[in-house]
Design a protein around this motif. Structure first.
Motif, short mmCIF file in Angstrom:
data_model
loop_
_atom_site.label_atom_id
_atom_site.label_comp_id
_atom_site.label_asym_id
_atom_site.label_seq_id
_atom_site.Cartn_x
_atom_site.Cartn_y
_atom_site.Cartn_z
N ALA A 450 0.66 -1.07 0.07
CA ALA A 450 0.23 0.14 -0.42
C ALA A 450 1.10 0.79 -0.04
O ALA A 450 2.20 1.02 0.64
N ARG A 451 0.76 2.46 -0.83
CA ARG A 451 0.69 3.70 -0.47
C ARG A 451 0.21 4.72 0.59
O ARG A 451 -1.16 4.05 0.79
N ALA A 452 1.21 5.53 1.22
CA ALA A 452 0.51 6.42 2.50
C ALA A 452 0.19 7.22 1.45
O ALA A 452 1.47 8.25 1.10
N MET A 453 -0.96 7.62 1.51
CA MET A 453 -1.69 9.02 1.09
C MET A 453 -2.34 10.53 2.44
O MET A 453 -1.69 10.98 1.43
N GLU A 454 -2.21 10.38 3.09
CA GLU A 454 -2.56 11.09 4.26
C GLU A 454 -2.29 10.24 5.71
O GLU A 454 -2.15 9.37 5.78
N VAL A 455 -1.67 11.02 6.01
CA VAL A 455 -0.20 10.69 7.32
C VAL A 455 -1.62 11.62 8.83
O VAL A 455 -1.39 12.97 8.92
N PHE A 456 -2.15 11.45 9.82
CA PHE A 456 -2.54 12.34 11.20
C PHE A 456 -1.63 11.38 11.89
O PHE A 456 -1.89 10.45 12.66
N GLN A 457 -1.31 12.70 12.64
CA GLN A 457 -0.80 12.51 14.21
C GLN A 457 -0.86 12.84 15.39
O GLN A 457 -2.04 13.49 14.72
N VAL A 458 -0.92 12.29 16.27
CA VAL A 458 -1.70 12.38 17.45
C VAL A 458 -1.24 13.81 17.92
O VAL A 458 -0.43 14.75 17.98
N LYS A 465 3.27 15.71 6.54
CA LYS A 465 4.17 15.18 5.64
C LYS A 465 4.87 13.93 6.19
O LYS A 465 5.32 13.20 5.68
N CYS A 466 5.19 14.03 7.18
CA CYS A 466 6.05 12.94 8.14
C CYS A 466 5.53 12.40 9.48
O CYS A 466 5.45 14.34 10.29
N CYS A 467 5.54 11.59 9.73
CA CYS A 467 5.21 11.53 11.46
C CYS A 467 5.91 10.12 12.19
O CYS A 467 5.92 9.13 11.09
N PRO A 468 6.74 10.16 13.03
CA PRO A 468 7.06 9.20 14.02
C PRO A 468 6.04 8.21 13.91
O PRO A 468 5.26 8.23 14.61
N VAL A 469 6.49 7.00 14.33
CA VAL A 469 5.31 5.95 13.86
C VAL A 469 5.11 5.69 15.29
O VAL A 469 3.66 5.13 15.27
N GLN A 471 3.84 7.69 16.63
CA GLN A 471 2.58 8.93 16.96
C GLN A 471 1.61 8.84 16.22
O GLN A 471 1.11 10.08 16.08
N ILE A 472 1.30 7.65 15.13
CA ILE A 472 -0.03 7.79 14.43
C ILE A 472 -0.75 7.55 15.09
O ILE A 472 -1.17 6.70 15.40
N ALA A 473 -1.93 8.18 14.69
CA ALA A 473 -3.37 8.29 14.97
C ALA A 473 -3.88 7.50 13.70
O ALA A 473 -4.88 6.77 13.87
N SER A 474 -3.91 8.04 12.35
CA SER A 474 -4.39 7.06 11.89
C SER A 474 -3.61 7.71 10.30
O SER A 474 -3.02 8.19 10.31
N VAL A 475 -4.06 6.36 9.17
CA VAL A 475 -3.47 6.57 8.06
C VAL A 475 -4.37 6.39 6.72
O VAL A 475 -4.99 5.27 7.02
N GLN A 476 -3.95 6.93 5.92
CA GLN A 476 -4.89 6.78 5.33
C GLN A 476 -4.14 5.86 4.13
O GLN A 476 -2.71 6.69 3.42
N VAL A 477 -4.73 4.60 3.12
CA VAL A 477 -3.25 4.05 2.42
C VAL A 477 -4.90 3.61 1.01
O VAL A 477 -5.67 3.24 1.01
N PHE A 478 -3.53 3.22 -0.22
CA PHE A 478 -4.50 2.99 -0.90
C PHE A 478 -3.22 1.53 -1.52
O PHE A 478 -1.93 1.25 -1.90
N PHE A 479 -4.67 0.90 -1.58
CA PHE A 479 -3.93 -0.93 -1.76
C PHE A 479 -3.22 -0.88 -3.24
O PHE A 479 -4.30 -0.80 -4.32
N ILE A 480 -2.19 -0.80 -3.43
CA ILE A 480 -2.50 -0.58 -5.26
C ILE A 480 -2.31 -2.47 -6.04
O ILE A 480 -1.62 -1.99 -7.05
N ASP A 494 -3.71 2.23 25.63
CA ASP A 494 -2.30 2.74 26.32
C ASP A 494 -2.11 3.89 25.33
O ASP A 494 -1.35 3.05 24.76
N ARG A 495 -1.99 4.92 25.89
CA ARG A 495 -1.42 6.27 25.10
C ARG A 495 -0.25 5.99 25.29
O ARG A 495 0.10 7.15 24.57
N GLU A 496 1.01 5.38 25.24
CA GLU A 496 2.56 5.43 26.21
C GLU A 496 2.63 4.66 24.81
O GLU A 496 2.37 4.44 23.69
N SER A 497 4.30 5.63 24.62
CA SER A 497 4.59 5.61 23.41
C SER A 497 5.12 3.73 23.14
O SER A 497 4.62 3.66 21.62
#
Length: 1541
Positions: A450-458, A465-469, A471-480, A494-497
């Motif tokens: 898949a290709r990451a189209m949009e990334v939402f950070q906590v 455009k770039c987010c540590p893994v 701290q990812i809240a959700s990600v929109q992906v396109f299955f190629i 648990d919201r811990e790292s």
């Protein structure tokens, strides 16, 4: 930790549960292998079992289970061995550890051996410990041997399996390589077809030679014409012609080009071929290294960068990985690199382009590089099989190629293999960038690219455009690989790292450089597509949900055919076609056209159907001036109605076949003939309101998923839902359309424009669906109706003209030139040979008058004789168009006016209808045209060019309305007279049409019209100049070529042919009052004027008629009276049965061979006087010869009877020859008539004849000859027995006749007299012909008076309120001291002496055999079946019914009939069936009652029941009460199973 150490192979891939071994009484969950090789646990296999078979969820291969079911499947010994090993290890590790070097026991800190007490150690315990150790060692030894055996078996099986797989792959790869090389060879050889284009100099010289030949031929033709016609000198400069003719040829052409050569070469680079083969071998050897030693890949890559290295890895970035993906998607083009080089050596600039394989949105780097090499000129439509994987709307969806299914499976395995490794896990230092490639776990539990189209950070609301893994809240992906776009939400309590990181790894995995390097060779599987030229039905609303649902229902879960039509920036422009269930029954269903038809989408550019539709043959127009019987099938107005000719009985057979074929349910899905996407003009079968199927043609799409159809055999139009249409089978195209479009020729509307409703209604009452007599007054004009006269018909002929009747009632008026009840005289024309054209003085003199008197319509004079014409279009000798050359100025004037009128106009939005005049832009010129049919949704119009006659198809943008003052035509439709098609056919052959079209199209000719009137086409003679400059008749040319025959003509010459005028007595006396025309130059007398109440058919004219007389064949040999076996060969329309004796059957076999041997060639056909012909020879439809006799002459057909078979047929006269064959053999079939039965209505109805045919045809039956005929050719009087049953009885029971109780003839009753040549046998025949004794009906005793209670016994229940009972007081009836049971037992002991029943009248008493083997009293109710014969009987003492063959019926002794019947059928009053039945199970013979109600009523009738008579008429009605005095039906009413009356 224990579960973590468990090997992955010990877990079921389907349910995830571990495999277990059986222990004690616990059933294990063992791994078992399917036929396809996949392994699942026993629990999963039991859940998937269906009908003793299991379908593999991975490959969908069905495995049939053995007799033991799932337990009978083979266990996977490899996994079982691992489980056993794990079990043993678990037991070993669970035991307490024993020290290997036992320390001596201490006491007070000192060793015991130092103590003297050590000597007293129990040696028994020591020996016991050693024994236990030996036992454990033995177990370990056995376990190791078991493991060794399992490993050896598994290794052997694995090696064998892998060997077979690799052999198959090598064979497939070799086949593909050979195929690719062969394909390359074919493509190169195809290029050699254009090799002549390289010889430019030679081609230039050839063009010069061809030009010189053309000019020389033209000059020679001009010279011949000028030499023959002197006056042409003024129009043709002879100097230039002579110069061209005398110009020399020498030294005008350069022949040095013959030595020209080209420099093309073809070579083979063997080094590259060897290098490619070495690359494949290296890859196959490095397979284990690639899987097990991935750490060495980077070192191999570094070595490959050495310039001197010949490793193939330096040539491809994907060479470091596994070889399998490198052979995907690029196919043979990648693995055959030497082919590409060979092709480039030959011709670099002509590379073969391949179709695009994916959209830009789903392209990787490899795809983008490959896309650059594609040819931009790729426009050819490519068709491939695909599966739709994801749908957004019809303009945005994704597909996968079916050919890449294995590649996709391999890709999925590799991806899941990478994701199972720890190297793919994400850690806190990793980041996720927008647009990067990752692995995503979807709902199916598998990992996908898949290709990451949009990334939402906590903590952020917008995308980043770039987010540590972590701290990812959700990600929109396109299955190629599927085209799906979805949002992955990271769920973690648990919201811990660390917790977030663990949750992210549950959904996402990173793509390592090593994985990316190997997977880059796999192009994206999802191809973005768009349905070409399709837009939403309502552009303001966009694509509706209904459109998406319909599109998904058409393409989901099935393989469709994709046709590539182009490519835009993001998608392939395609059309999807769904394959019908029966691929041979019709065309593929276009998804685009289906969406347009159901009105959820529409086209924004014209789309035409490429496949040519099959159409019906046009109806056969009636001959002019000929009386024909017809039925008016549909009436719109007197100027628009349809008729059916009644002389063709094939329409009845067609209707019967249609009903049988389309009314029967399809036996399988392959016979599904439903139409999903109807096309205008498509032939089909449609359901009418009478629930019957008829042939039809689709004429419009009114909307609402309905279509407008016209029933081609009746003429009426209807609007039907598409569900009432079916595809038509090819066999139903054989007959032409039956409905003939007509109009009344002698009357017009009162106002001259439109018919009034009163006139139309009156015309309908006079003619609709009635038998009439029609006379066509002219031939059909193009698409117009046939002008006819209609007469009311009767048995004595036509009565009254319907058109004149409308005139008398003042609903219509006569057409101009028509007079009531009169016929105009016909002037004969003198036919002269064509003359040579003289000077053009007359035409030159009239040129000024023609130019000054311009008319848009061609004026026809009374006579057209030796007129110069130009042939513009030829259909056949019976239809071609000409232009009169003297009206050329008018044609030029029309073109000028149209050009002035239409040049500056823009196309208008007009509803174009049939027969409308228009201005058409054809070949860059505006012309007058007329529409042939209505213009519908495809925006394409078919028009006929008014001034030329041929048809053309144009887009409606090329049409403009024509001014009324320009409407008309300057082309005249003509037909060649005095000739007819050769071969006795009614239509011209294609050879004749091609011959006349080749010589006449565009030619100048001399035309003479026989008659100029309303009849079109005009009968003419046509003469043209041949190659010698002589004028010849076109008709004579066709006759000389054998393509036409001369028409037989009536002349007054005494030496001419004999003329036979039938029905001379019917000619009125007014014929004798006619006078000859006054012209003295007339060489033939004109036909007399006939004043008759209706038109008469013209007399038939024959040429030389040969009078011949043949007698009948000898009469058949009649059998003697008595019983004999005969084979039935035919059933006549009058019910006569034609049969042959066994001796005649043997003679027929010999006669067939003798007839065919004597008639090897068709005799020359001549004209005969058939009145004196009786016996003849018939050429049957099976192309065999038969003996026959003439019955009747019907025009061009003869009604004959096959004397050796009996059936009658009407065949063409050319297939009958007046000749006798083998006169020594008499007629072999004997006519028979049934004795003792009279047909209903005085003659056998069609249904009775059909029943006789079904029972007797081609069967050998028992015939009792009762009486011989008085004449040798008369019918025998017989009785026929079918399976022991009298045929007369069967006909009587089916209500086709009534039995006549007449005594047999004396000869038949007393037996036949012995012939003189036979011995006198003394045979006692007394009692053999005794008739069966007719018994009366059963006795039913009287019941008590009404209102009086009496106890009853219920014998049988039909429905809850209809049953059979008997009063208890009458059960002990005795007659002659014995009861009914005693009498039946006595009869059953001697049942063999009771004769069988041979006559089966309805209601007659009999004895029938029950299932217990005993006979009981019964009454015959009806004949249930004829073949086989079954009778419906009712047991009169029990009330039940039964269906039995005649062999189980016996005659009833008269003493048993004296006992009264022990059942009475009654109706129970007080309740009825419920109005609404809630029960699903109902009585099949009475659906208003449920089975539950019947069962409850039976339970209620078991006790003491009393009855009271309520009524005796019209049926016996009683009330039933239980022992409490309550109605028995009360519980039924309370439970809702019945309701009160």
């Amino acid at each position: 930790m224990e579960s973590a150490k468990q090997p992955q192979a010990a877990v079921c891939l389907l349910c995830g549960e571990p495999y277990t071994l059986p222990e004690d009484e616990v059933e294990g969950n063992l791994p078992r292998v399917l036929l396809c090789g996949h392994i699942y646990c026993s629990s999963c296999l039991r859940s998937m079992e269906h009908n003793s078979a299991i379908t593999c969820p991975q490959c969908e291969v069905e495995s049939t289970l053995p007799e033991m079911g799932v337990d009978g499947l083979t266990e996977d010994c490899r996994i079982v061995g691992l489980l056993y090993t794990a079990k043993m290890n678990k037991r070993r590790f669970s035991r307490p550890a024993r020290p290997r070097n036992r320390e001596p026991l201490l006491q007070d800190g000192h060793p015991l051996w130092e103590d003297s007490a050590y000597q007293s150690v129990d040696l028994h315990k020591f020996e016991q410990g050693v024994d236990e150790a030996l036992v454990q060692a033995s177990e370990n030894m056995a376990q190791l041997k078991n493991i060794q055996e399992n490993l050896h078996k598994a290794l052997t099986k694995q090696v064998s399996k892998e060997k077979r797989r690799l052999q198959s792959e090598i064979t497939q790869a070799t086949t593909k390589a050979i195929h690719c090389i062969q394909k390359w060879k074919d493509s190169q050889l195809e290029k050699l077809s254009v090799l002549e284009s390289y010889f430019i100099q030679t081609q230039s010289q050839m063009k010069q030679v061809e030009e010189r030949l053309r000019s020389l031929g033209l000059a020679m033709q001009k010279a011949r014409e000028v030499r023959r016609v002197k006056f042409l000198e003024k129009y043709c400069p002879l100097d230039k012609v002579l110069e061209t003719l005398q110009a020399p040829v020498d030294n005008q052409f350069d022949l040095s080009c013959l030595s020209e050569v080209i420099g093309l070469r073809c070579g083979l680079n063997m080094g590259i071929v060897e290098e490619t083969l070495t690359m494949v071998l290296d890859f196959s050897n490095q397979k284990d290294i690639a899987q097990n030693k991935g750490a060495h890949w980077l070192q191999d890559d570094s070595r490959s960068k050495d310039p001197g290295s010949s490793s193939p890895g330096s040539r491809s970035p994907s060479s470091a990985g596994s070889p399998s993906p490198s052979l995907s998607r690029q196919g043979s083009h990648c693995c055959l690199a030497p082919d590409i080089i060979i092709e480039e050596v030959m011709e670099d600039s002509q590379q073969v382009s391949i179709p695009p394989t994916g959209p830009q949105l789903a392209s990787g780097k490899t795809r983008k590089k490959a896309r650059k090499t594609l040819s931009t000129s790729y426009t050819r439509a490519v068709t491939q099989w695909v599966v739709v994987t994801h749908v957004v709307n019809p303009n945005h969806f994704y597909v996968q190629y079916v050919a890449e299914k294995k590649e996709g499976e391999l890709l999925s395995k590799k991806i899941n293999l990478y994701c199972s490794k720890s190297s793919s896990l994400l850690c806190a230092r990793h980041t996720l960038d927008t647009g990067s490639l990752i692995f995503v776990k979807y709902e199916d539990g598998l990992w996908h690219r898949a290709r990451a189209m949009e990334v939402f950070q906590v903590g952020y609301t917008n995308t980043v455009k770039c987010c540590p893994v972590n701290q990812i809240a959700s990600v929109q992906v396109f299955f190629i690989d599927t085209g799906l776009t979805t949002v992955i939400t990271i769920k973690s309590e648990d919201r811990e790292s660390d917790a977030l990181l663990k949750a992210v790894n549950n959904y996402l995995r990173r793509m390592t450089d090593m994985a990316k390097a190997e997977l880059d060779s796999f192009a994206p599987q999802a191809i973005r597509c768009c349905l070409k030229d399709l837009v939403p039905y309502d552009l303001t609303k966009g694509w509706t949900k209904e459109a998406q649902v319909e599109f998904r229902s058409m393409v989901n879960a099935t393989t469709v055919k994709m046709q590539t039509l182009g490519q835009d920036k993001h998608s392939l422009l395609v059309d999807l076609k769904k394959v019908p269930v029966n691929r041979a029954s019709g065309p593929h269903i276009s998804v685009r056209e289906h969406l347009v038809f159901i009105e959820v989408a529409r086209f924004y550019s014209p789309v035409t159907v490429r496949k040519k539709l099959l159409l019906y043959y046009p109806p056969v127009s009636p001959q002019t001036r000929t009386e024909l019987n017809a039925v008016v099938s549909y009436i719109h107005t007197p100027g628009d109605f349809y008729i059916q000719l009644v002389d063709n009985m094939e329409s009845l057979l067609l209707s019967d076949k249609l009903q049988k074929f389309y009314s029967a349910p399809p036996e399988s899905e392959e016979e599904d003939l439903r139409i999903y996407c109807p096309v205008i003009g498509e032939a089909c079968v449609a359901l009418f309101e009478d629930k019957m199927w008829y042939r039809a043609q689709i004429t419009g799409h009114p909307g609402g998923r309905k279509v407008e159809v016209v029933y081609v055999d009746f003429g009426n139009k209807e609007i039907l839902p598409v569900t009432d249409l079916r595809k038509i089978k090819d066999e139903f195209f054989a007959l032409p359309a039956m409905a003939i479009h007509c109009c009344l020729s002698d009357v017009v509307p009162l106002d001259g424009r439109s018919w009034s409703e009163a006139c139309s209604f009156r015309f309908i009452s006079l003619a609709n669906h009635k038998l009439v007599t029609i006379v066509a007054t002219a031939k059909r004009r193009r698409h117009g109706p046939v002008p006819v006269k209609l007469f009311e018909s009767s048995l004595n002929g036509p009565l009254e003209n319907i058109g004149e009747k409308l005139v008398e009632e003042k609903l219509a008026c006569l057409r101009e030139g028509q007079s009531s009840r009169t016929c105009s005289s016909e002037d004969s024309t003198v036919w002269d040979s064509p003359l040579e054209p003289g000077s053009d003085r007359d035409s030159a003199a009239d040129h000024t008058d023609i130019c000054s008197h311009f008319q848009p319509q061609l004026p026809l004079p009374l006579q057209l004789k030796e007129v110069k014409v130009r042939v513009t279009h030829v259909n056949s000798p019976s239809s071609f168009y000409v232009q009169l050359t003297k009206y050329d100025p008018w044609l030029k004037r029309v073109c000028e006016l149209l050009k002035q009128e239409c040049t500056q106009k823009e196309p208008e939005d007009i509803m174009w209808k049939a027969d409308m005049y228009c201005a058409a832009h054809i070949n860059g010129v505006w012309e007058r045209a007329q529409l042939c049919a209505d213009v519908l949704s495809n925006d394409m119009a078919e028009v006929i060019r008014c001034d030329h006659g041929n048809k053309a198809k144009l887009h409606i943008s090329n049409l403009l309305p024509l001014p009324p003052e320009l409407e008309g035509s300057l082309a005249l439709e003509c037909t060649l007279c005095d000739i007819r098609p050769a071969g006795g056919q009614s239509r011209w052959t294609a050879t004749a049409c091609d011959f006349i079209s080749f010589y006449l199209s565009g030619a100048s000719a001399i035309l003479t019209a026989k008659e100029v009137g309303e009849e079109h086409p005009v009968p003419v003679t046509l003469s043209c100049s041949n190659t010698m400059g002589h004028f010849v008749s076109i008709a004579d040319s066709l006759v000389s070529q054998g393509l036409a025959l001369r028409e037989r003509r009536l002349t007054s010459n005494a030496a001419g042919p004999v003329v036979e005028s039938p029905k001379e007595a019917d000619v009125p006396d007014c014929e004798n009052q006619s006078t000859a025309p006054s012209s003295i130059n007339t060489t033939a007398t004109s036909a007399s004027s006939l004043s008759c109440p209706w038109p008469k058919s013209p007399p038939r004219c024959f040429g030389t008629t040969e009078k011949i007389q043949t007698p009948l064949y000898p009469a058949p040999e009649l059998p003697c009276p008595g019983h004999l076996l005969m084979t039935v060969s035919a059933i006549g329309e009058d019910g006569t049965i034609y049969a042959r004796t066994p001796n005649a059957e043997r003679q027929l076999d010999q006669l067939k061979k003798r007839i065919q041997q004597s008639m090897k060639f068709n005799p020359c056909h001549k004209s005969y006087t058939w009145k004196s012909v009786q016996g003849c020879v018939i050429y049957g439809p099976d192309m065999l010869w038969y003996r026959g006799q003439r019955l009747e002459v019907l025009g061009g057909h003869v009604k004959v009877q096959y004397i050796d078979y009996g059936h009658v047929e009407s065949i063409p006269v050319v297939h009958v020859h007046p000749r006798l064959l083998f006169e020594d053999v008499p007629q072999l079939c004997v006519p028979c008539q049934l004795h003792g039965i009279a047909p209903v209505g005085g003659y056998w109805q069609r249904e009775a004849v059909a029943l006789l045919s079904e029972l007797l045809m081609s069967r050998c039956v028992d015939v009792h000859v009762l009486e011989l005929p008085a004449k040798p050719r008369g019918p025998l009087t017989v009785q026929v027995f079918v399976d022991g049953l009298s045929l007369s009885t069967i006909l009587s029971e089916n209500k086709h006749g009534s039995m006549e109780h007449v005594a047999l003839p004396r000869q038949a009753a007393s037996g036949p007299s012995a012939p003189a040549f036979l011995d006198d046998w003394d045979i006692d025949i007394e009692g053999l012909l005794e008739e069966e004794q007719l018994l009366g009906s059963f006795i039913y005793p009287e019941l008590p008076p009404e209102g009086e209670d009496f106890p009853v016994k219920i014998k049988h229940l039909w429905t809850p309120n209809e049953l059979f009972l008997w009063p208890l007081e009458g059960l002990d009836t005795k007659i002659n001291g014995q009861t009914l049971d005693t009498a039946l037992n006595r009869v059953n002991t001697a049942i063999d002496k009771v004769p069988r029943l041979s006559c089966f009248p309805r209601g007659s008493p009999c004895l029938v055999e029950y299932s217990d083997g005993k006979y009981y009293r019964a009454a015959i109710m009806d004949i249930s079946s004829v073949d086989p014969l079954l009778l419906l009987v009712q047991h009169v003492d029990y009330g039940s019914d039964d269906t039995l063959p005649p062999t189980k019926l016996r005659q009833m002794p008269s003493e048993l009939l004296a006992f009264p019947a022990h059942t009475l059928k009654v109706k129970v009053t007080g309740f009825r069936a419920p109005s609404v039945t809630r029960q699903e199970d109902v009585l099949p013979y009475s659906p208003v009652w449920s089975i539950q109600a019947a069962m409850d009523m039976i339970d209620l009738l078991h006790g003491y029941i009393t009855a009271t008579v309520v009524a005796r008429e019209p049926e016996l009605t009683v009330s039933l009460y239980n022992e409490d005095g309550q109605p028995v039906y009360t519980p039924l009413v309370s439970s809702g199973l019945a309701e009160l009356e």
